[in-house]
Design a protein around this motif. Structure first.
Motif, PDB file in Angstrom:
ATOM      1  N   TYR A 211       0.794  -1.273   0.042  1.00  0.00           N
ATOM      2  CA  TYR A 211       0.039  -0.038   0.077  1.00  0.00           C
ATOM      3  C   TYR A 211       0.915   1.121   0.070  1.00  0.00           C
ATOM      4  N   VAL A 212       2.032   1.055   0.221  1.00  0.00           N
ATOM      5  CA  VAL A 212       3.102   2.185   0.222  1.00  0.00           C
ATOM      6  C   VAL A 212       4.071   2.345  -0.663  1.00  0.00           C
ATOM      7  N   THR A 213       4.897   1.418  -0.785  1.00  0.00           N
ATOM      8  CA  THR A 213       6.000   0.985  -1.717  1.00  0.00           C
ATOM      9  C   THR A 213       5.825   1.198  -3.296  1.00  0.00           C
ATOM     10  N   LEU A 214       4.890  -0.014  -3.407  1.00  0.00           N
ATOM     11  CA  LEU A 214       4.575  -0.264  -4.621  1.00  0.00           C
ATOM     12  C   LEU A 214       3.761   1.049  -5.347  1.00  0.00           C
ATOM     13  N   PRO A 215       2.895   1.507  -4.802  1.00  0.00           N
ATOM     14  CA  PRO A 215       2.236   2.562  -5.408  1.00  0.00           C
ATOM     15  C   PRO A 215       3.116   3.769  -5.853  1.00  0.00           C
ATOM     16  N   GLU A 216       4.104   3.989  -4.543  1.00  0.00           N
ATOM     17  CA  GLU A 216       4.905   5.265  -4.847  1.00  0.00           C
ATOM     18  C   GLU A 216       6.007   5.035  -5.859  1.00  0.00           C
ATOM     19  N   ILE A 217       6.339   3.658  -6.217  1.00  0.00           N
ATOM     20  CA  ILE A 217       7.307   3.467  -7.351  1.00  0.00           C
ATOM     21  C   ILE A 217       6.542   3.070  -8.766  1.00  0.00           C
ATOM     22  N   ARG A 218       5.330   3.248  -8.723  1.00  0.00           N
ATOM     23  CA  ARG A 218       4.485   2.529  -9.987  1.00  0.00           C
ATOM     24  C   ARG A 218       5.110   3.008 -11.189  1.00  0.00           C
ATOM     25  N   ASN A 219       5.377   4.573 -11.301  1.00  0.00           N
ATOM     26  CA  ASN A 219       5.852   4.990 -12.847  1.00  0.00           C
ATOM     27  C   ASN A 219       7.183   4.369 -12.871  1.00  0.00           C
ATOM     28  N   VAL A 220       8.007   4.122 -12.113  1.00  0.00           N
ATOM     29  CA  VAL A 220       9.342   3.621 -12.572  1.00  0.00           C
ATOM     30  C   VAL A 220       9.214   2.134 -12.913  1.00  0.00           C
ATOM     31  N   MET A 221       8.323   1.337 -11.987  1.00  0.00           N
ATOM     32  CA  MET A 221       7.949  -0.150 -12.428  1.00  0.00           C
ATOM     33  C   MET A 221       7.487  -0.364 -13.865  1.00  0.00           C
ATOM     34  N   VAL A 222       6.733   0.675 -14.187  1.00  0.00           N
ATOM     35  CA  VAL A 222       6.003   0.742 -15.445  1.00  0.00           C
ATOM     36  C   VAL A 222       7.126   0.809 -16.642  1.00  0.00           C
ATOM     37  N   PHE A 223       8.043   1.706 -16.221  1.00  0.00           N
ATOM     38  CA  PHE A 223       9.276   2.090 -17.224  1.00  0.00           C
ATOM     39  C   PHE A 223      10.014   0.631 -17.148  1.00  0.00           C
ATOM     40  N   ILE A 224      10.212   0.126 -16.071  1.00  0.00           N
ATOM     41  CA  ILE A 224      11.350  -0.798 -15.977  1.00  0.00           C
ATOM     42  C   ILE A 224      10.649  -2.102 -16.809  1.00  0.00           C
ATOM     43  N   LEU A 225       9.439  -2.230 -16.498  1.00  0.00           N
ATOM     44  CA  LEU A 225       8.539  -3.285 -17.257  1.00  0.00           C
ATOM     45  C   LEU A 225       8.675  -3.235 -18.769  1.00  0.00           C
ATOM     46  N   MET A 226       8.631  -2.113 -19.217  1.00  0.00           N
ATOM     47  CA  MET A 226       8.659  -1.773 -20.616  1.00  0.00           C
ATOM     48  C   MET A 226       9.928  -1.988 -21.126  1.00  0.00           C
ATOM     49  N   ALA A 288       0.717  -1.775 -25.305  1.00  0.00           N
ATOM     50  CA  ALA A 288      -0.500  -2.539 -24.521  1.00  0.00           C
ATOM     51  C   ALA A 288      -0.179  -2.626 -22.910  1.00  0.00           C
ATOM     52  N   GLN A 289       1.144  -2.658 -22.584  1.00  0.00           N
ATOM     53  CA  GLN A 289       1.486  -2.790 -21.223  1.00  0.00           C
ATOM     54  C   GLN A 289       1.380  -1.423 -20.682  1.00  0.00           C
ATOM     55  N   TYR A 290       1.857  -0.305 -21.481  1.00  0.00           N
ATOM     56  CA  TYR A 290       1.576   0.923 -20.758  1.00  0.00           C
ATOM     57  C   TYR A 290      -0.063   1.351 -20.584  1.00  0.00           C
ATOM     58  N   TRP A 291      -0.778   1.030 -21.636  1.00  0.00           N
ATOM     59  CA  TRP A 291      -2.294   1.235 -21.646  1.00  0.00           C
ATOM     60  C   TRP A 291      -2.844   0.434 -20.331  1.00  0.00           C
ATOM     61  N   LEU A 292      -2.634  -0.789 -20.405  1.00  0.00           N
ATOM     62  CA  LEU A 292      -3.360  -1.412 -19.362  1.00  0.00           C
ATOM     63  C   LEU A 292      -2.816  -1.138 -17.846  1.00  0.00           C
ATOM     64  N   SER A 293      -1.419  -0.848 -17.737  1.00  0.00           N
ATOM     65  CA  SER A 293      -0.960  -0.143 -16.633  1.00  0.00           C
ATOM     66  C   SER A 293      -1.683   0.837 -15.864  1.00  0.00           C
ATOM     67  N   TYR A 294      -1.990   1.811 -16.757  1.00  0.00           N
ATOM     68  CA  TYR A 294      -2.525   3.076 -16.149  1.00  0.00           C
ATOM     69  C   TYR A 294      -3.986   2.992 -16.399  1.00  0.00           C
ATOM     70  N   LYS A 295      -4.477   2.041 -17.365  1.00  0.00           N
ATOM     71  CA  LYS A 295      -6.069   2.019 -17.154  1.00  0.00           C
ATOM     72  C   LYS A 295      -6.552   1.257 -15.981  1.00  0.00           C
ATOM     73  N   LYS A 296      -5.886   0.376 -15.504  1.00  0.00           N
ATOM     74  CA  LYS A 296      -6.257  -0.491 -14.238  1.00  0.00           C
ATOM     75  C   LYS A 296      -6.041   0.747 -13.121  1.00  0.00           C
ATOM     76  N   LYS A 297      -4.942   1.592 -13.358  1.00  0.00           N
ATOM     77  CA  LYS A 297      -4.962   2.716 -12.116  1.00  0.00           C
ATOM     78  C   LYS A 297      -6.145   3.475 -12.116  1.00  0.00           C
ATOM     79  N   ASP A 298      -6.599   4.004 -13.268  1.00  0.00           N
ATOM     80  CA  ASP A 298      -7.582   4.881 -13.458  1.00  0.00           C
ATOM     81  C   ASP A 298      -8.963   4.258 -12.781  1.00  0.00           C
ATOM     82  N   LEU A 299      -9.234   3.039 -13.102  1.00  0.00           N
ATOM     83  CA  LEU A 299     -10.283   2.271 -12.900  1.00  0.00           C
ATOM     84  C   LEU A 299     -10.278   2.169 -11.337  1.00  0.00           C
ATOM     85  N   LYS A 300      -9.082   1.897 -10.754  1.00  0.00           N
ATOM     86  CA  LYS A 300      -8.954   1.824  -9.211  1.00  0.00           C
ATOM     87  C   LYS A 300      -9.382   3.395  -8.349  1.00  0.00           C
TER      88      LYS A 300
END
Length: 305
Positions: A211-226, A288-300
């Motif tokens: 609830y703290v670490t992963l949400p805070e580093i989300r953008n970096v994690m998406v970049f690393i995933l891509m 698709a990864q980028y869209w799904l990552s941020y689409k899921k965040k927007d839905l949440k």
């Protein structure tokens, strides 16, 4: 007004080296490769004329040698992407979390230790893992035999799934340091007051991670995933030098087949078309990864509101 113009000039001056190298080493080769893909171009005798979409049709038509090379290479590449991306993300994040919780005077040492492997050339890495996973007298087999875990040597490099396992271990060991360093830098930017608030609420280590670490580093994690997916798509050196594409071409990647098309089959135009199609597939997957990552965040976020 003068200061504003001066700032713009300095901005243009500072960014111009990047733009120049971007154009010379990325944009120009991409456009030139795209142009070659529409021509009947051989390595030996050059351009034999414009042929439109014929090269692409040869690749996409089932039964042709070029279709077989493209499809087989693409399937093998996708297999490696699927098996390599999760450990490259999870292990690097785990190492970053370990380093983040070390005393300050130890952090630089362990950051350097874990990053050192990334500076090793692919040739040296391949030579090392060829020795480790050699089926006859390799270090891994000798260790497993002496410990009683196996009774007969494993043919690591000439049988499946062991060939993929050897390549995966080599790749993780070699490249894990880069992702780890990005995660370490991201963790350094997390606000410490969030952890203090979580402690006051009685959150445990896993709750703070979720609830703290992963949400805070989300953008970096998406970049690393891509970037990790893109790097895995471009697998070449490890399979070329460790398994040679075997056994039975099961580790022959799309990049290796593009090289074979250009240099062994003397078809630069078709090889360029394969590279363009590979680039399009990579763009679609990462997009698709980028869209799904941020689409899921927007839905949440919408559900939370």
């Amino acid at each position: 007004m003068y200061k504003e113009k001066s700032s713009k000039k300095w901005a243009i001056l500072l960014i111009s080296p990047f733009l120049i190298f971007f154009i010379i080493f990325w944009l120009a080769p991409l456009l030139y490769g795209g142009w070659i893909s529409f021509h009947n171009w051989n390595v030996s005798n050059g351009n034999n004329g414009f042929n439109g979409l014929e090269n692409y049709m040869k690749i996409l038509t089932p039964g042709t040698v070029f279709n077989q090379l493209f499809v087989k290479g693409l399937i093998n590449t996708l297999v490696f992407v699927v098996i390599s991306v999760p450990p490259l993300i999870i292990i690097s994040l785990g190492l970053a979390l370990v380093i983040d919780n070390l005393p300050s005077f130890l952090k630089p040492f362990f950051r350097t230790v874990f990053f050192l492997s990334y500076a090793v050339s692919v040739t040296a890495v391949s030579a090392l893992f060829l020795w480790l996973f050699n089926g006859n007298g390799g270090f891994v087999n000798n260790s497993l035999l002496s410990s009683g875990l196996i009774n007969t040597p494993i043919n690591w490099l000439n049988s499946q799934p062991f060939a993929w396992i050897a390549i995966l271990i080599a790749t993780v060991w070699w490249t894990i340091g880069f992702n780890m360093l990005l995660f370490v830098n991201a963790l350094d930017e997390v606000d410490g007051s969030l952890y203090e608030a979580a402690d006051l609420d009685g959150a445990g280590p896993f709750a703070k991670l979720r609830y703290v670490t992963l949400p805070e580093i989300r953008n970096v994690m998406v970049f690393i995933l891509m970037t990790t997916v893109i790097a895995s798509f471009n697998l070449y050196g490890q399979t070329k030098l460790i398994t040679g594409g075997g056994p039975e071409k099961s580790t022959t990647t799309l990049t290796m087949n593009i090289q074979q098309t250009v240099f062994d089959l003397n078809q630069l135009g078709i090889g360029s078309a394969m590279a363009i199609l590979m680039g399009i597939i990579m763009m679609l997957v990462t997009g698709a990864q980028y869209w799904l990552s941020y689409k899921k965040k927007d839905l949440k976020d919408g559900i939370t509101k």
